[in-house]
Structures are given as structure tokens and as C-alpha cells.
Scaffold this motif. Structure first.
Motif, short mmCIF file in Angstrom:
data_model
loop_
_atom_site.label_atom_id
_atom_site.label_comp_id
_atom_site.label_asym_id
_atom_site.label_seq_id
_atom_site.Cartn_x
_atom_site.Cartn_y
_atom_site.Cartn_z
N ASP A 306 0.81 -1.22 0.00
CA ASP A 306 0.00 0.00 0.00
C ASP A 306 0.84 1.28 0.00
OD1 ASP A 306 -2.36 -1.40 0.03
OD2 ASP A 306 -2.52 -1.44 2.19
N ASN A 307 2.12 1.16 0.29
CA ASN A 307 2.98 2.34 0.35
C ASN A 307 3.62 2.68 -1.00
OD1 ASN A 307 2.50 2.71 3.06
ND2 ASN A 307 4.26 1.51 3.72
N LEU A 308 3.35 1.89 -2.04
CA LEU A 308 4.01 2.12 -3.32
C LEU A 308 3.67 3.49 -3.89
CD1 LEU A 308 5.76 1.10 -5.66
CD2 LEU A 308 3.68 0.08 -6.66
N LEU A 309 2.39 3.77 -4.11
CA LEU A 309 2.00 5.06 -4.67
C LEU A 309 2.15 6.20 -3.66
CD1 LEU A 309 0.86 6.87 -6.87
CD2 LEU A 309 -1.44 6.09 -6.26
N ALA A 384 -4.26 -1.36 13.37
CA ALA A 384 -4.32 -2.54 12.50
C ALA A 384 -3.34 -2.38 11.35
CB ALA A 384 -5.72 -2.75 11.97
N GLY A 385 -2.78 -3.46 10.87
CA GLY A 385 -1.84 -3.42 9.75
C GLY A 385 -2.09 -4.54 8.78
N SER A 386 -1.79 -4.29 7.52
CA SER A 386 -1.92 -5.31 6.49
C SER A 386 -1.06 -4.92 5.31
CB SER A 386 -3.38 -5.44 6.04
OG SER A 386 -3.49 -6.29 4.93
N SER A 387 -0.59 -5.90 4.58
CA SER A 387 0.20 -5.59 3.40
C SER A 387 -0.66 -4.99 2.32
CB SER A 387 0.88 -6.86 2.88
OG SER A 387 -0.11 -7.82 2.52
N SER A 388 -1.97 -5.20 2.38
CA SER A 388 -2.88 -4.62 1.40
C SER A 388 -4.22 -4.36 2.06
CB SER A 388 -3.07 -5.56 0.20
OG SER A 388 -4.03 -5.03 -0.69
N VAL A 389 -4.63 -3.11 2.12
CA VAL A 389 -5.90 -2.76 2.74
C VAL A 389 -7.07 -3.37 1.98
CG1 VAL A 389 -7.45 -0.85 3.30
CG2 VAL A 389 -5.01 -0.63 3.73
N ILE A 390 -7.00 -3.38 0.65
CA ILE A 390 -8.12 -3.92 -0.12
C ILE A 390 -8.29 -5.40 0.13
CG2 ILE A 390 -6.95 -4.54 -2.30
CD1 ILE A 390 -9.32 -3.05 -3.70
N ASN A 391 -7.20 -6.14 0.34
CA ASN A 391 -7.31 -7.54 0.70
C ASN A 391 -7.99 -7.70 2.06
OD1 ASN A 391 -6.23 -8.74 -1.57
ND2 ASN A 391 -4.13 -8.63 -0.81
#
Length: 471
Positions: A306-309, A384-391
Motif C-alpha cells: 500500500d505504500n508504493l503510490l 491494525a496493519g496489512s500488506s494490502s488494505v483492499i485484501n
């Protein structure tokens, strides 16, 4: 200060548009927009509401681990929207519903009605809070931290802005403000992509060629059925995600039910269904170009997708123009998804849970209560944390929307009644059983993906079938 000025001007625009199209206020205006919304206005506005800030932030980063396989799911969305348009919408319009969960009460009984409404309230509140939190956090780190503004104040200010332009007109104001916001979102997305292409000294044709030749341009996965990115898993999950997150979701259906008639509502859904493939293709293409840009300039790929853009756009690495455009885009997308969610939650609380459809005073208090609860939920997901929020959102959808899917499938596909008092037990047991099955499957090397929703819905349907009674 420039970004804050832009956000302020944008908010004033929303206030003006909201007041311009909402000269009177009543529960009929707030809940149904008097049933007079033009279908093409609803269709265009729903694009922005569906994209949300998560699409801006999460979808470009998906290419890091999933390539462009998310488009398989977007193809499933199209079939899902057609099913909603020609299976569910006729039922809702025939019964002249304001909230879609009233159907469960008419068809199955009061416990089913209350259970369905409660699961929607829980699902929408949690999902909307996750979406809104990620945008608040981004604005906090890129703008408000430097001004010494604490995160709770940032979140509160943004939610109050939404309340101010929706408190009078509700869904009628949202139909028109979402049209403005969709235009801003799509224009911003295209301008960011064009700015990045120009900054990499490429023409549009060259950009298309290098994206197509890139190793992350893979779309289809047919050769590995155990993979989470398998085509049929993604495609079928896309169908069912739309059925539950649009067709069984008061937030999305409330806008459709403001159209003048069933035919207009069906035209709205069918036309709007085709927007997802090109919109997400732009986001994924942007992700591929960002990876190429990072590689060319020696910028390490972030650990969190999620930090790419945000890591390149919000920090000014791609230039001040892109930073401003990115901020405008995420604010527009955050407002567009959160405003309709809060209005739908107010509608459900007023009509489905407290059964006060004609009480304007109660509706105003319910709207404030929803705002306060929403802020509490945003604070609750802060850690909360996740490698992808949409997932994360789709996994959450699998657990919380599954019972809704099972209840509606049973009520539509079977001629039976059921023992209504046991429905809450079935709807709570199904997600718990899904969680246990998902953990057991991991021991045998199988990882559940978005298909968890289908399993959850099937278990709920089975539970209802075991409780069936002849009409």
C-alpha cells in the motif's frame, strides 16, 4: 498550506452542490431522494463511491505480489452487476422498499430481518472505517503532522465535513455530490498517470508497450488451482462480491432505489458495471510504471504494498504537482465512499433497527450517533496493519457478508419458510465455522482467498435449509 487550501475549496464546492440540489429536507428526501434521481447521474456517481480511497492506495501496489491478476476479479464484477440488475432489483422495486432488509422480514420473519440489518450495520461500519482510516493516516503523515495536528482531530475534521454536506439532503445530496467527486477522482487518476509518463520521457504508446512487456503485466492464472490468484477463484469471487457488496448492501442499493423506476435502475447498474475494468487497469498500469520508476532511480520497493503510490506521490518524489493531485484524489474518493456509507447506516438504524421511518427528529439524532460511532471505529483500526488494505476489506467481507448472502439466496431460491427464531444462531455460527475451516486448510497447503465469501454463504444457506418449514 497549498494542500489545505485545495481541500478547503473542494469542501466548499461539495457544500454548494449539496445545497443546490437539496432545497427541501424530509425523511423521503434523506432516504429516497423522492425517487426522482436520473439514472445516468446515479451511474456516474457510483463509480466514485465504488473506487474509494483504497483503490488509489492499494490497487497500484497489488502488482508487487499479484501482478495484474486483480483484473480477473473485475471481469467477474460485470456478471455480478447484471445478476443484481435482473434478479434483485425487480424484487426491491416490486415491494417498493426503502431498505432492502425489509424484504427479509416480509419473506422470512422478524428475526431474519433484524439479523440481516445487524450484519449489514456491522459489515459496513467496519469496512467504511478501514477505508476512511487509511486516507486519514495518509493525510496525517503527509500534511497534518508537520502542522502539529493530532490524528484524532484530523479524522474528526474530515468526518464533520461529510456530515455538514449530507445532514440536510442525505442520499439526494450524495447522488449529486458523488457526480462531482467521480469526475475529480477519474481526472486526477489520469493526470497522475500522464504526469508520470511524461516524467519518464515516454509517449503514451511507449508506456503501453513497456507495461505490456513488463514481468508484472500478467493478468490470467489458469495453471495453479491452489493459488489465490487462480482465474476461477478470482472471477467467481468477483461475481459474489458484487452480489453481496452491491446487491445485498443498503449503501449501494439505496442510490439505485432513488431512480425513477426499475428500468432506469437497471440501465444505471448495467452501464456502470463496465467502468471497473478500465478504472482498475489504469491503477494497475500506474503500479507497473511506479515499480519501473523506482528501479531506475534506485528507490527501494516498500515492504507494504500500500505504500508504493503514497511513498512516491505524497512525499513529492514525483513532483509537487503529483503530490497535490494525489491528495485531491484520495480526499475525493474518501468522501465519496464514506458519505454514502454513513447515510446508509443512518437509514438502517432509523428504519430497520429502531423502526422510526417517519420521525425526522430521530433520524437527525441517529445520523449524529452514526457519525460518533464511525469515528470510534476509525480510531479502533488505527493500530491494525496489512500488506494490502483492499485484501483486508475483502477478507472482512467474506466473514460478515456471507450470512447475508445465504439468507437472500434461501429466500429467493427456495419456496420454504424457516424457523425464524434460530436464524441468529446460524448466521453467527457460519463465519466461526469458516474461520476454523480456513485454519485447517492451511495445514494441508490450501490458502483460502476471496472464495471464503462463497463458502460462508453456502454454510448459511445450508443452515437455513435445515431449519426449513413448508409455507
Amino acid at each position: 498550506m497549498l494542500i489545505i487550501s485545495v481541500i478547503t475549496i473542494y469542501f466548499i464546492l461539495l457544500l454548494v452542490v449539496g445545497r443546490l440540489f437539496t432545497r427541501t429536507t424530509s425523511n423521503d428526501v434523506f432516504f429516497r431522494a423522492e425517487g426522482k434521481s436520473p439514472w445516468y447521474v446515479v451511474a456516474f456517481g457510483m463509480i466514485g463511491a465504488s473506487i474509494s480511497g483504497v483503490t488509489f492506495i492499494s490497487v497500484p501496489g497489488m502488482v508487487i505480489s499479484q501482478d495484474m491478476t486483480y483484473l480477473q476479479m473485475c471481469l467477474g464484477f460485470i456478471l455480478g452487476y447484471f445478476l443484481v440488475a435482473f434478479v434483485l432489483l425487480p424484487i426491491y422495486y416490486r415491494l417498493h422498499l426503502t431498505t432492502i432488509y425489509t424484504y427479509l422480514g416480509k419473506r422470512l420473519g422478524p428475526r431474519s430481518y433484524t439479523t440481516g440489518s445487524a450484519f449489514f450495520f456491522l459489515s459496513k461500519m467496519a469496512g467504511a472505517a478501514v477505508r476512511f482510516y487509511i486516507v486519514c493516516l495518509l493525510l496525517q503523515t503527509s500534511v497534518f503532522d508537520s502542522l502539529g495536528v493530532p490524528f484524532p482531530l484530523t479524522a474528526t475534521m474530515l468526518v464533520l465535513m461529510i456530515w455538514l454536506y449530507t445532514k440536510r439532503g442525505g442520499i439526494k445530496a450524495i447522488v449529486y455530490t458523488d457526480t462531482l467527486q467521480t469526475f475529480v477522482i477519474l481526472a486526477t487518476l489520469i493526470m497522475i498517470l500522464a504526469s508520470l509518463i511524461s516524467g519518464m520521457d515516454m509517449s503514451a504508446g511507449e508506456a503501453v508497450r513497456v507495461i505490456a512487456e513488463n514481468e508484472h503485466s500478467r493478468i490470467f492464472v489458469f495453471d495453479d488451482w491452489t493459488s489465490k490468484q487462480n482465474f476461477w477463484k478470482h472471477f467467481l469471487s468477483g461475481v459474489f462480491v458484487v452480489v453481496v457488496m452491491t446487491g445485498l448492501d443498503q449503501d449501494m442499493m439505496q442510490k439505485n432505489l432513488t431512480c425513477r423506476n426499475l428500468k432506469d435502475a437497471q440501465k444505471n447498474l448495467c452501464s456502470y458495471s463496465f467502468a471497473f475494468v478500465p478504472a482498475n487497469l489504469i491503477c494497475l498500469s500506474l503500479g507497473v510504471l511506479l515499480l519501473m520508476y523506482s528501479s531506475a532511480h534506485g528507490i527501494p520497493v516498500p515492504e507494504r504494498a500500500d505504500n508504493l503510490l503514497p511513498g512516491l506521490a505524497a512525499t513529492g518524489t514525483l513532483g509537487d504537482t503529483v503530490a497535490i493531485l494525489f491528495t485531491i484524489g484520495i480526499v475525493a474518493s474518501a468522501f465519496s465512499s464514506a458519505d454514502s456509507a454513513l447515510t446508509a447506516l443512518t437509514t438502517t438504524l432509523t428504519i430497520d433497527i429502531f423502526h422510526r421511518p417517519a420521525d425526522e427528529t430521530f433520524r437527525k439524532k441517529a445520523h449524529i450517533a452514526v457519525i460518533v460511532l464511525f469515528l470510534i471505529c476509525v480510531m479502533a483500526v488505527k493500530e491494525a496493519g496489512s500488506s494490502s488494505v483492499i485484501n483486508t476489506i475483502y477478507v472482512l467481507c467474506g466473514y460478515t457478508y456471507g450470512p447475508l448472502l445465504g439468507l437472500f439466496l434461501f429466500s429467493i431460491l427456495t419456496p420454504f419458510n424457516l424457523r425464524d427464531r434460530y436464524v441468529p444462531i446460524v448466521c453467527i455460527s457460519s463465519p466461526v465455522l469458516c474461520f476454523l475451516l480456513a485454519r485447517m486448510a492451511q495445514l494441508y497447503g490450501y490458502a483460502f482467498g476471496y472464495e471464503l465469501l462463497m463458502l460462508n454463504g453456502a454454510l448459511t444457506f445450508l443452515g437455513c435449509f435445515l431449519l426449513r418449514q413448508k409455507r
